[in-house]
Scaffold this active site. Structure first.
Site, PDB file in Angstrom:
ATOM      1  N   VAL A  14       0.837  -1.212   0.000  1.00  0.00           N
ATOM      2  CA  VAL A  14       0.000   0.000   0.000  1.00  0.00           C
ATOM      3  C   VAL A  14       0.869   1.259   0.000  1.00  0.00           C
ATOM      4  O   VAL A  14       0.569   2.229  -0.712  1.00  0.00           O
ATOM      5  CB  VAL A  14      -0.979  -0.009   1.208  1.00  0.00           C
ATOM      6  N   ALA A  43       9.703   5.982   5.598  1.00  0.00           N
ATOM      7  CA  ALA A  43      10.366   4.986   6.442  1.00  0.00           C
ATOM      8  C   ALA A  43      10.065   3.598   5.893  1.00  0.00           C
ATOM      9  O   ALA A  43       8.912   3.270   5.600  1.00  0.00           O
ATOM     10  CB  ALA A  43       9.866   5.095   7.873  1.00  0.00           C
ATOM     11  N   LYS A 205     -13.113  -4.020  10.594  1.00  0.00           N
ATOM     12  CA  LYS A 205     -13.780  -3.106   9.659  1.00  0.00           C
ATOM     13  C   LYS A 205     -15.237  -2.870  10.081  1.00  0.00           C
ATOM     14  O   LYS A 205     -15.746  -1.750  10.013  1.00  0.00           O
ATOM     15  CB  LYS A 205     -13.712  -3.680   8.247  1.00  0.00           C
ATOM     16  N   GLY A 302      -5.409  -4.583  -2.471  1.00  0.00           N
ATOM     17  CA  GLY A 302      -4.520  -4.379  -3.624  1.00  0.00           C
ATOM     18  C   GLY A 302      -3.884  -3.001  -3.573  1.00  0.00           C
ATOM     19  O   GLY A 302      -4.425  -2.071  -2.964  1.00  0.00           O
TER      20      GLY A 302
HETATM   21  N1  HSE Z   1      -6.757  -9.151   3.864  1.00  0.00           N
HETATM   22  C1  HSE Z   1      -7.674  -8.119   3.514  1.00  0.00           C
HETATM   23  C2  HSE Z   1      -8.724  -8.737   2.585  1.00  0.00           C
HETATM   24  C3  HSE Z   1      -6.957  -6.974   2.851  1.00  0.00           C
HETATM   25  O1  HSE Z   1      -8.526  -9.870   2.125  1.00  0.00           O
HETATM   26  O2  HSE Z   1      -9.742  -8.116   2.350  1.00  0.00           O
HETATM   27  C4  HSE Z   1      -7.726  -5.693   2.825  1.00  0.00           C
HETATM   28  O3  HSE Z   1      -8.051  -5.218   4.095  1.00  0.00           O
END
Ligand code: HSE
Length: 438
Positions: A14, A43, A205, A302
Site C-alpha cells: 500500500v 520509512a 472493519k 490491492g
Molecule cells: N486481507 C484483507 C482482505 C486486505 O482480504 O480483504 C484488505 O483489508
C-alpha cells in the site's frame, strides 16, 4: 501556495502504491487539492536499492520516528499496519501537531477512541478511508453522503480473501486449504491469514462501520466473530439447492434493544445483488431510512485500489488545512459530544433465521423428534430437505431453514437435538439474512 509535505511510513504494497499514485497522477491530484502534494520523507526496512516508483527523490530512513518528528512533514501517512509501533507513531505524530492518514483497520478499531480524542485536543485530522473495504469510499459515503439519514443496518462483504475462498469453493468445488494458499500467493491475505479466515479483519472493519453509522464509541471487543474455516463443501451445495449463497458477512443493526455487531458465515438469498459479489471483491449494503438500500461495490484490497483511498484522504486533509478545526467532518461522523452509549447486544439477544444441517438415523420417528424440539422452542421451520444415506451409511442428512428466532432459543434447541440418540455428530448452524428492504 507552498506544497503539502507527506511523511510516508511503510513502503510495502500500500505504501509503494501510494507513492506511485501520488507521482503518476500528481498534476490531476494538485488540481483537485489546490496545492501540490509531495512525499519528502519515508520509512521502510530492508529496502536496499529497490525503491518503489515515485520515491526517487525521497529521503528514506529505517527509523519511522524520524519521519514523525520531521518538522517539515505536514501529513503523516501510516501504512505499516498492525498495533505497535503504528499506535505509538500515530500518537507521536498527533502530539507533534501533524495530520494523519492511515489504512490501518486494527489500529482504528482497537485504539481509535484514544487516537481521535488526542487528535481532537490537538486540532488535527486522522483520516482512515482505506481502513474499510479498500478503495471503496464507504467511510465518506456514510459519514457525509448519508448524513440526512438514520441508518438501520449495514451488511458487508468486507474481507476479499474470505470471499475469494467461498467463491472458489462454490464455483469450482475446490478445497478450503488449497484456495487459501492461492489467496496468500496472490497477496490478498493478511500477514497472519487467520485474521482473514477467522473474521478478525472483517470484525475490525465492521466495528468502524458500526461506530460511524450509529454514533457510538469503537468497541472491537464486543464484535461477535465466527470464521469460515468450518464451512464445508456440503453446506455450500445445500445452500445453493435451497436458493442461497454462503457469504462471510459483517452485520451491524440498530434494534430497539441495542446494536448488533457480528461477523459470521451467512446464507443470503441468491437473488440479492450482494449475494453475487464474487472473488476478492468487497461490497457494503446500507439500509437508511430516507435513501432506502444502497450498495457500494469495488476492490477491497490491492496496491492501487487501496492507494486510491489513501490519496483521497490526503487530498481531503490538504483541502481542510485552512478550515476551522471545529468545523471539519467529525472522525466518527457524529460530533464528539454526541457520541452515545447505546448498548451493544450480546449474541444471545440477536435474532436471525438459521440454516441447520445434521446427521440422523434413517428410521421412523426421528424427524418428528426434531420438529417437536423446534416446536417446543417456538422455532418455526421454513423449509426442510432430507438426503438419503449414502451407499453403506446408516444416517441421513437433514437440512432445515428456520424463521427468525433469538439466538439463545436456537442454542437451547440445538442442545436438545444433540441429546437425541438418533442424532450423530454436531449440528451445523449458519445464520440466514434475507437483506430485504422490508
Ligand atoms: N486481507 C484483507 C482482505 C486486505 O482480504 O480483504 C484488505 O483489508
Amino acid at each position: 501556495m507552498k506544497p503539502v509535505n507527506i511523511g510516508l511510513l511503510g513502503l510495502g504494497t500500500v505504501g509503494g502504491g501510494t507513492a506511485s499514485v501520488l507521482a503518476n497522477n500528481a498534476a490531476e491530484i494538485a488540481r483537485r487539492a489546490g496545492r501540490e502534494i509531495q512525499v519528502i520523507h519515508a520509512a521502510a526496512r530492508g529496502l536496499g536499492n529497490d525503491r518503489p516508483d515515485g520515491t526517487g527523490q525521497v529521503e528514506i530512513t529505517e527509523d519511522a520516528f524520524e519521519v514523525v518528528n520531521n518538522p517539515d512533514v505536514d501529513i503523516v501517512v501510516e501504512l505499516i499496519g498492525g498495533d505497535s509501533p503504528a499506535r505509538e507513531l500515530v500518537l507521536q505524530a498527533i502530539e507533534n501537531g501533524k495530520h494523519v492518514v492511515t489504512a490501518n483497520k486494527a489500529l482504528i478499531a482497537k485504539y481509535g477512541n484514544e487516537i481521535f480524542s488526542a487528535a481532537q485536543a490537538k486540532g488535527v485530522v486522522v483520516a482512515f478511508e482505506a481502513a474499510v473495504a479498500g478503495g471503496i469510499p464507504i467511510i465518506k459515503a456514510i459519514r457525509e453522503g448519508l448524513s440526512a439519514n438514520r441508518i438501520q443496518w449495514i451488511a458487508g462483504i468486507i474481507n476479499g480473501t474470505g470471499n475469494f475462498i467461498l467463491t472458489e469453493m462454490r464455483d469450482k468445488g475446490r478445497d478450503f486449504a488449497d484456495v487459501l494458499a492461492e489467496a496468500q500467493a496472490l497477496g490478498y491475505a493478511e500477514v497472519d491469514p487467520t485474521f482473514d479466515v477467522e473474521g478478525i479483519d472483517a470484525a475490525h472493519k465492521l466495528c468502524i462501520l458500526s461506530s460511524i453509522a450509529f454514533g457510538v464509541p469503537l468497541q472491537f471487543d464486543k464484535v461477535y466473530t465466527e470464521g469460515i474455516s468450518k464451512v464445508s463443501q456440503d453446506d455450500v451445495t445445500y445452500a445453493s439447492e435451497l436458493g442461497y449463497r454462503i457469504k462471510h458477512l459483517g452485520m451491524t443493526r440498530l434494534t430497539n434493544k441495542g446494536i448488533e455487531m457480528r461477523v459470521h458465515p451467512t446464507l443470503i438469498p441468491e437473488k440479492r445483488l450482494i449475494a453475487n459479489v464474487d472473488g476478492v471483491m468487497n461490497a457494503v449494503l446500507i439500509m437508511a431510512d430516507k435513501l432506502g438500500p444502497s450498495l457500494y461495490y469495488g476492490a477491497g484490497a490491492g496496491a492501487d485500489p487501496t492507494a486510491s483511498a489513501v490519496v483521497a484522504d490526503i487530498v481531503d486533509v490538504t483541502r481542510s488545512l485552512t478550515t476551522d478545526p471545529d468545523n471539519r467532518v467529525p472522525h466518527l461522523a457524529f460530533q464528539p459530544d454526541q457520541i452515545n452509549d447505546t448498548t451493544i447486544l450480546e449474541m444471545d439477544d440477536v435474532e436471525t433465521a438459521y440454516y441447520l444441517r445434521l446427521n440422523a438415523a434413517d428410521k421412523p420417528g426421528v424427524m418428528s423428534d426434531i420438529t417437536h424440539i423446534m416446536g417446543e422452542n417456538e422455532i418455526s421451520i421454513e423449509a426442510i430437505l432430507q438426503k438419503e444415506p449414502a451407499e453403506g451409511e446408516a444416517t441421513a442428512t437433514i437440512i432445515m431453514l428456520t424463521q427468525r428466532i433469538r439466538e439463545a432459543q436456537m442454542n437451547k434447541a440445538i442442545e436438545l437435538i444433540h441429546q437425541l440418540d438418533s442424532v450423530s455428530g454436531e449440528v451445523t448452524r449458519i445464520r440466514v439474512e434475507s437483506l430485504s428492504s422490508e
